[in-house]
Design an enzyme around this catalytic site. Structure first.
Site, PDB file in Angstrom:
ATOM      1  CE1 TYR A 102     117.487  90.407  87.585  1.00  0.00           C
ATOM      2  CE2 TYR A 102     116.654  92.636  87.215  1.00  0.00           C
ATOM      3  CZ  TYR A 102     116.871  91.557  88.059  1.00  0.00           C
ATOM      4  OH  TYR A 102     116.466  91.627  89.373  1.00  0.00           O
ATOM      5  CG  HIS A 128     109.307  90.974  95.489  1.00  0.00           C
ATOM      6  ND1 HIS A 128     109.409  89.657  95.121  1.00  0.00           N
ATOM      7  CD2 HIS A 128     110.488  91.548  95.124  1.00  0.00           C
ATOM      8  CE1 HIS A 128     110.591  89.430  94.576  1.00  0.00           C
ATOM      9  NE2 HIS A 128     111.269  90.566  94.561  1.00  0.00           N
ATOM     10  CG  ASN A 134     113.163  97.160  90.170  1.00  0.00           C
ATOM     11  OD1 ASN A 134     113.960  96.812  89.322  1.00  0.00           O
ATOM     12  ND2 ASN A 134     113.149  96.596  91.362  1.00  0.00           N
ATOM     13  CE1 TYR A 147     125.628 133.884 120.642  1.00  0.00           C
ATOM     14  CE2 TYR A 147     126.186 131.581 120.294  1.00  0.00           C
ATOM     15  CZ  TYR A 147     126.577 132.883 120.514  1.00  0.00           C
ATOM     16  OH  TYR A 147     127.909 133.185 120.600  1.00  0.00           O
ATOM     17  NE  ARG A 167     123.320 137.994 119.924  1.00  0.00           N
ATOM     18  CZ  ARG A 167     124.547 137.686 120.381  1.00  0.00           C
ATOM     19  NH1 ARG A 167     125.600 137.891 119.612  1.00  0.00           N
ATOM     20  NH2 ARG A 167     124.715 137.171 121.575  1.00  0.00           N
ATOM     21  CG  PHE A 210     116.916  99.743  91.347  1.00  0.00           C
ATOM     22  CD1 PHE A 210     117.955  99.641  92.253  1.00  0.00           C
ATOM     23  CD2 PHE A 210     116.911  98.884  90.259  1.00  0.00           C
ATOM     24  CE1 PHE A 210     118.963  98.709  92.100  1.00  0.00           C
ATOM     25  CE2 PHE A 210     117.913  97.935  90.095  1.00  0.00           C
ATOM     26  CZ  PHE A 210     118.944  97.845  91.027  1.00  0.00           C
ATOM     27  CD  GLU A 215     118.441  93.397  95.647  1.00  0.00           C
ATOM     28  OE1 GLU A 215     117.933  93.747  96.732  1.00  0.00           O
ATOM     29  OE2 GLU A 215     117.784  92.945  94.692  1.00  0.00           O
TER      30      GLU A 215
END
Length: 503
Positions: A58, A88, A200, A282, A285, A331, A415
């Site tokens: 792959y 990409h 990646n 608060y 405190r 990844f 994906e």
């Protein structure tokens, strides 16, 4: 601590503290000999594996994502990797801060030296060249799903390796080919697997997280100091910070915060004087509990990032000594997405409690004039800075919504669950930016309130801070342009080092 002039990438694990020092000292990087050996060993194995193996690997001899079943011929393997980087490179939006770009380069170079990615030595050396010469690729802040790592921003980051894309040098944007020519660098001819190794990975998410940690820890110190100053201005009590209270609920951050406040207020005339009130609200405190929980969250995120930045997060992973090339999911950004969302909620709480302290100071309680000005009515004083703080606290509540709750299917269903960790990381900076303003507004109010307690003095350290601050901004007698005061206080904070470390 001595200056770190040179750091050998791949010689040791990276830590938050080391990275902060590398950035602060403007340290130059070199490729360590052990890192070089690991890279070469892995690359030699992958070349041999590609030559001998008829089984598809792959991303090496196949297409990507849902195209993983498309076989690629040996003569097209280099073109495949270059096409990957080009196709990409889809990050869009606002250019990423130069510090984050440098962190991306640093983190990716470090990851590749681990010797499980199959890249060339010259590829890593060129990444180091970019870092050392501040020749920074133009990357944008949107486009990553935090799924197959940070595909889009990392693609933009590494376009210049092949002579594509844009770079910033000395504040000016150029075509990357012009920058390469200026330094005499030839484009890298990517080999099998290299484009995938570069794209990646979780370096965009991690870089955003490291930058947010650097800013976030500084803000933790700021809010401790300004919280102590607000406590003084409000004539608050010290008992909630006593160690015995913390020890019976011993969260580390709570114990640490109580100690920090006791030391910050040591020697104060204001804190020691007899109080008419039995309890504080608060927001005063419960500072040990709230600030302490934020610190514990930050420590947790720091631990997660330490694991991540010293991990192999590209795919497939090459194991030369085991004769394996394994396609997995390292990844995926889920560990970072959850951690960043946690940090965003935690940092938001610093602003949330700070704004409440600011609001208490302008109510006209405990001998303080309404809106911290001598003639309220004629003057509005510090009325509206609290509005501004409240607005930013509200905005941070929106930013604190967890990005990791979302997922959108991508790559034609391959994906099918993504982390959205990049969105979780980038919105941290929006929270941090608002916190800087909220901190400045609390400092303005706290300093004004302390001056109304004169002639009583606070602790020596707080009096030093007051003196330094008043050199830049005077006590407010009558109304001033508050936007100018906020801006000048921000400038003071950007240049002022909080060096209190306790005993």
């Amino acid at each position: 601590m001595s200056k770190l002039d040179i750091y050998a990438i791949g010689s040791s694990q990276l830590t938050y503290d080391l990275i902060e020092k590398i950035l602060k000292d403007k340290t130059k990087l070199i490729l360590s000999e052990e890192g070089r050996a690991r890279i070469s060993h892995c690359r030699e194995f992958l070349d041999k594996k590609t030559d001998e193996n008829t089984v598809p690997i792959y991303g090496v001899t196949t297409g990507f994502g849902s195209l993983c079943n498309k076989h690629i011929s040996k003569e097209d393997l280099s073109t495949l990797q270059e096409n990957l980087v080009k196709s990409h490179s889809c990050s869009v939006g606002t250019p990423v801060d130069s510090v984050i770009v440098k962190l991306m380069l640093l983190l990716k170079a470090h990851a590749l030296t681990m010797g499980f990615s199959g890249v060339q030595v010259q590829t890593v050396e060129r990444i180091i060249d970019f870092y050392n010469n501040d020749a920074l690729p133009v990357v944008y802040d949107r486009g990553s799903l935090g799924a197959s790592g940070d595909l889009a921003p990392l693609a933009n980051l590494f376009l210049p390796l092949i002579g594509e894309g844009e770079m910033v040098l000395e504040g000016i944007k150029y075509k990357s080919s012009d920058v390469l020519n200026r330094f005499g660098w030839k484009p890298i001819k990517l080999q099998s697997k290299e484009g995938l190794a570069l794209l990646n990975g979780t370096q965009f998410m991690s870089a955003n997280g490291i930058k947010a940690l650097i800013d976030g820890w500084h803000l933790v110190n700021c809010f401790d100091l300004f919280g102590a100053m607000s406590l003084e201005a409000f004539d608050g009590r010290i008992e909630p910070f006593w160690d015995c209270i913390q020890q019976v609920r011993p969260h580390p951050g709570q114990i640490e915060t109580g100690k920090v406040f006791r030391e910050l207020l040591e020697g104060s005339e204001i804190i020691k004087r007899e109080k008419e009130h039995v309890q504080d609200p608060y927001s005063f405190r419960c500072i040990p509990q709230v600030h302490g929980a934020v610190k514990d969250a930050m420590h947790h995120v720091t631990e997660i990032l330490h694991i991540e930045i010293n991990s192999v997060t590209d795919n497939p992973t090459v194991f030369p000594d085991e004769d394996l090339v394994v396609s997995g999911g390292n990844f995926h950004g889920e560990p970072l997405a959850l951690a960043f969302d946690y940090m965003g909620v935690a940092l938001h709480e610093l602003g949330n409690i700070s704004e409440r302290r600011t609001a208490q100071l302008i109510l006209g309680l405990r001998g303080l004039p309404e809106f911290l000005v001598a003639k309220p009515g004629l003057n509005s004083g510090f009325m509206i800075p609290q509005y501004a703080a409240a607005s930013m606290v509200s905005q941070n509540k929106m930013y604190a919504w967890p990005a990791s709750c979302d997922s959108i299917v991508s790559s034609n269903g391959q994906e099918d669950l993504v982390s959205m960790g990049a969105n979780a990381g980038t919105k941290l900076h929006k929270i941090v930016n608002n916190l800087k303003y909220i901190a400045a507004i609390e400092l303005m109010n706290a300093a004004q309130g302390i001056d109304f307690r004169r002639p009583l003095k606070s602790s020596p350290y707080i009096e030093k801070v007051m003196k330094d601050y008043r050199k830049h901004l005077p006590f407010v007698e009558d109304d001033v342009v508050m936007a100018d005061y906020i801006a000048k206080t921000m400038e003071f904070l950007e240049n002022y080092e909080i060096d209190f470390e306790g005993e």
